[in-house]
Design a protein around this motif. Structure first.
Motif, PDB file in Angstrom:
ATOM      1  N   LEU A   1      11.464  13.069   2.506  1.00  0.00           N
ATOM      2  CA  LEU A   1      10.409  12.962   2.899  1.00  0.00           C
ATOM      3  C   LEU A   1       9.210  12.453   2.127  1.00  0.00           C
ATOM      4  CD1 LEU A   1       8.448  14.202   5.701  1.00  0.00           C
ATOM      5  CD2 LEU A   1       8.046  16.027   3.938  1.00  0.00           C
ATOM      6  N   GLY A   2       8.561  11.276   2.579  1.00  0.00           N
ATOM      7  CA  GLY A   2       7.594  10.568   1.656  1.00  0.00           C
ATOM      8  C   GLY A   2       6.384  11.249   1.888  1.00  0.00           C
ATOM      9  N   LEU A   3       5.296  11.381   1.146  1.00  0.00           N
ATOM     10  CA  LEU A   3       3.884  11.871   1.016  1.00  0.00           C
ATOM     11  C   LEU A   3       3.134  11.033   0.751  1.00  0.00           C
ATOM     12  CD1 LEU A   3       4.269  15.682   0.047  1.00  0.00           C
ATOM     13  CD2 LEU A   3       4.417  14.825   2.313  1.00  0.00           C
ATOM     14  N   ILE A   4       2.009  10.606   1.259  1.00  0.00           N
ATOM     15  CA  ILE A   4       0.921   9.966   1.207  1.00  0.00           C
ATOM     16  C   ILE A   4      -0.123  10.745   0.311  1.00  0.00           C
ATOM     17  CG2 ILE A   4      -0.938   8.499   1.893  1.00  0.00           C
ATOM     18  CD1 ILE A   4       0.687   7.738   4.389  1.00  0.00           C
ATOM     19  N   GLY A   5      -0.528  10.651  -0.751  1.00  0.00           N
ATOM     20  CA  GLY A   5      -1.342  11.192  -1.817  1.00  0.00           C
ATOM     21  C   GLY A   5      -2.931  10.798  -1.349  1.00  0.00           C
ATOM     22  N   ALA A   6      -3.530  11.731  -0.428  1.00  0.00           N
ATOM     23  CA  ALA A   6      -4.995  11.718  -0.036  1.00  0.00           C
ATOM     24  C   ALA A   6      -5.844  11.945  -1.218  1.00  0.00           C
ATOM     25  CB  ALA A   6      -5.114  12.634   1.097  1.00  0.00           C
ATOM     26  N   GLY A   7      -5.351  12.534  -2.374  1.00  0.00           N
ATOM     27  CA  GLY A   7      -6.368  12.981  -3.391  1.00  0.00           C
ATOM     28  C   GLY A   7      -7.129  11.627  -3.999  1.00  0.00           C
ATOM     29  N   SER A   8      -6.480  10.651  -4.034  1.00  0.00           N
ATOM     30  CA  SER A   8      -7.098   9.450  -4.515  1.00  0.00           C
ATOM     31  C   SER A   8      -7.527   8.426  -3.472  1.00  0.00           C
ATOM     32  CB  SER A   8      -6.146   8.797  -5.391  1.00  0.00           C
ATOM     33  OG  SER A   8      -4.724   8.474  -5.098  1.00  0.00           O
ATOM     34  N   MET A   9      -7.859   8.883  -2.499  1.00  0.00           N
ATOM     35  CA  MET A   9      -8.294   7.884  -1.144  1.00  0.00           C
ATOM     36  C   MET A   9      -9.659   8.352  -0.446  1.00  0.00           C
ATOM     37  SD  MET A   9      -4.311   7.194   0.526  1.00  0.00           S
ATOM     38  CE  MET A   9      -2.943   6.595  -0.466  1.00  0.00           C
ATOM     39  N   TYR A  10     -10.278   7.447  -0.474  1.00  0.00           N
ATOM     40  CA  TYR A  10     -11.501   7.667   0.533  1.00  0.00           C
ATOM     41  C   TYR A  10     -10.756   7.665   2.194  1.00  0.00           C
ATOM     42  CZ  TYR A  10     -14.881   6.112  -3.080  1.00  0.00           C
ATOM     43  OH  TYR A  10     -15.510   6.234  -4.262  1.00  0.00           O
ATOM     44  N   PRO A  11     -11.658   8.520   2.988  1.00  0.00           N
ATOM     45  CA  PRO A  11     -10.962   8.667   4.448  1.00  0.00           C
ATOM     46  C   PRO A  11     -10.447   7.597   4.937  1.00  0.00           C
ATOM     47  CG  PRO A  11     -12.804  10.263   3.909  1.00  0.00           C
ATOM     48  CD  PRO A  11     -12.713   9.204   2.816  1.00  0.00           C
TER      49      PRO A  11
ATOM     50  N   GLY B   1       6.577  14.031  -4.248  1.00  0.00           N
ATOM     51  CA  GLY B   1       5.108  14.819  -4.445  1.00  0.00           C
ATOM     52  C   GLY B   1       4.118  13.545  -4.100  1.00  0.00           C
ATOM     53  N   GLY B   2       3.008  14.256  -3.518  1.00  0.00           N
ATOM     54  CA  GLY B   2       1.726  13.374  -3.309  1.00  0.00           C
ATOM     55  C   GLY B   2       1.008  12.918  -4.538  1.00  0.00           C
ATOM     56  N   MET B   3       1.573  12.267  -5.373  1.00  0.00           N
ATOM     57  CA  MET B   3       0.635  12.257  -6.789  1.00  0.00           C
ATOM     58  C   MET B   3      -0.227  11.202  -6.424  1.00  0.00           C
ATOM     59  SD  MET B   3       4.368  12.166  -6.821  1.00  0.00           S
ATOM     60  CE  MET B   3       4.723  10.494  -7.291  1.00  0.00           C
ATOM     61  N   ILE B   4      -1.822  11.547  -7.104  1.00  0.00           N
ATOM     62  CA  ILE B   4      -2.758  10.630  -7.092  1.00  0.00           C
ATOM     63  C   ILE B   4      -2.586   9.309  -7.708  1.00  0.00           C
ATOM     64  CG2 ILE B   4      -4.523  12.740  -6.708  1.00  0.00           C
ATOM     65  CD1 ILE B   4      -5.455  12.059  -9.597  1.00  0.00           C
ATOM     66  N   TRP B   5      -2.703   8.206  -7.078  1.00  0.00           N
ATOM     67  CA  TRP B   5      -2.830   6.787  -7.671  1.00  0.00           C
ATOM     68  C   TRP B   5      -1.651   6.654  -7.747  1.00  0.00           C
ATOM     69  CZ3 TRP B   5      -7.200   5.226  -6.843  1.00  0.00           C
ATOM     70  CH2 TRP B   5      -8.421   5.846  -6.963  1.00  0.00           C
ATOM     71  N   ALA B   6      -0.461   7.141  -7.045  1.00  0.00           N
ATOM     72  CA  ALA B   6       0.712   6.560  -7.027  1.00  0.00           C
ATOM     73  C   ALA B   6       1.460   6.702  -5.899  1.00  0.00           C
ATOM     74  CB  ALA B   6       1.785   7.586  -8.208  1.00  0.00           C
TER      75      ALA B   6
END
Length: 314
Positions: free
Chosen positions: A37-47, A17-22
């Motif tokens: 399949l790894g996912l980068i969590g964009a929700g806690s990242m500036y562009p 899961g693309g969990m924020i801050w993790a």
């Protein structure tokens, strides 16, 4: 052939899961290198932070990985442009309307998956043209559904009415749970909480230890008026409950939540005032392990469960 393995060209039908801050590049690349399949969590990242994580992930793994985009966050256009500029070919969208970007992304050759918490939204996602859906029961942490439908109920409901691949999420941290949801019709699993309690997760060590210490009943789904989240019970959670007890308003909840509450808890390690998002399955997580061991244990316990079930008669 397993549909999820075929769709993403991965070894095991296990999605992180693309969990924020993790879910930074270290976690995503480790899961991909372990066969999932790894996912980068964009929700806690500036562009531009997202761009940096994508570039580092490319260097850390030669295997497929993707980006999760919570669609209620700002800067969506910038985030989409960066994903395309960096040639990321897998995008998971969540917490919003799948029609917003699905057709555009698919025209660019991107595989699109949408996270849903109900049959109604699974059908809408299918109509929007997504390649698969993540179907998440209310056991899950983070952003959640309002209807409190459990994973074991939701998976067969969705499986019976959609023709695209179904990925089960919510309450899955073991190979036995993985076997159970696949027996109910899921083609693969998305796992969040178990990977938060990994060495490679970017969440704070104090938060990880809090997850390991959690027991049955230590989490609760709340803040439905804003965006439903499952939280570990701490002072912030109790403050939320006190507002509910007095008959709170949406504005009062927003004021209490403020800005950066999730970052304070999960990334900075403030276990008192921070927002600590995690799933019910935290009660089954008793250690912090490297991702490679977590994936290895998932696969081996899945096979053990499969063999055990063959021996059971009714």
């Amino acid at each position: 052939m397993n549909k999820i393995k075929e769709l993403f060209k991965i070894q095991y039908p296990i999605i992180q899961g693309g969990m924020i801050w993790a879910s930074g590049w270290k976690l995503a690349s480790a899961v991909s290198n372990a066969g999932g399949l790894g996912l980068i969590g964009a929700g806690s990242m500036y562009p531009e932070v997202l761009r940096e994580h994508i570039q580092k992930c490319k260097k850390a793994t030669q295997r497929p990985f993707g980006v999760n985009i919570p669609m209620l966050y700002p800067d969506l256009d910038q985030i989409i442009n960066i994903i395309l500029e960096e040639n990321v070919k897998i995008v998971f969208t969540s917490a919003g309307n799948p029609k917003t970007y699905t057709a555009f992304l698919k025209e660019k050759g991107v595989t699109v998956v949408h996270v849903v918490s109900s049959l109604k939204f699974a059908l809408k996602a299918q109509d929007a043209g997504v390649d698969a859906v993540v179907v998440e029961g209310f056991e899950a942490g983070g952003h959640n559904g309002r209807d409190e439908t459990t994973t074991l109920t939701l998976i067969p409901m969705v499986r019976g009415q959609v023709h695209i691949p179904v990925i089960a999420a919510g309450g899955i941290a073991t190979g036995a749970a993985m076997y159970a949801v696949m027996a109910l019709g899921a083609d693969g699993v998305q796992i969040g909480s178990r990977f938060v309690a990994s060495e490679e997760a970017s969440s704070h060590d104090l938060f990880k230890q809090k997850i390991v210490a959690a027991k049955e009943g230590d989490t609760q789904l709340t803040l439905k008026e804003l965006a439903p989240v499952r939280l570990l019970k701490n002072k912030f959670y109790q403050d939320v409950q006190e507002l509910y007890g007095r008959g709170t308003t949406v504005d009062e909840l927003k004021e209490l939540l403020g800005r950066g509450r999730a970052k304070k808890g999960m990334f900075e390690g403030d276990l008192v005032e921070g927002e600590l998002e995690i799933g019910q399955v935290s009660g089954l997580i008793h250690d912090i392990k490297p991702v490679s061991e977590i994936v290895e244990n998932l696969v081996s316990s899945f096979q053990e469960t499969k063999e055990r079930m063959y021996q059971i008669e009714i």
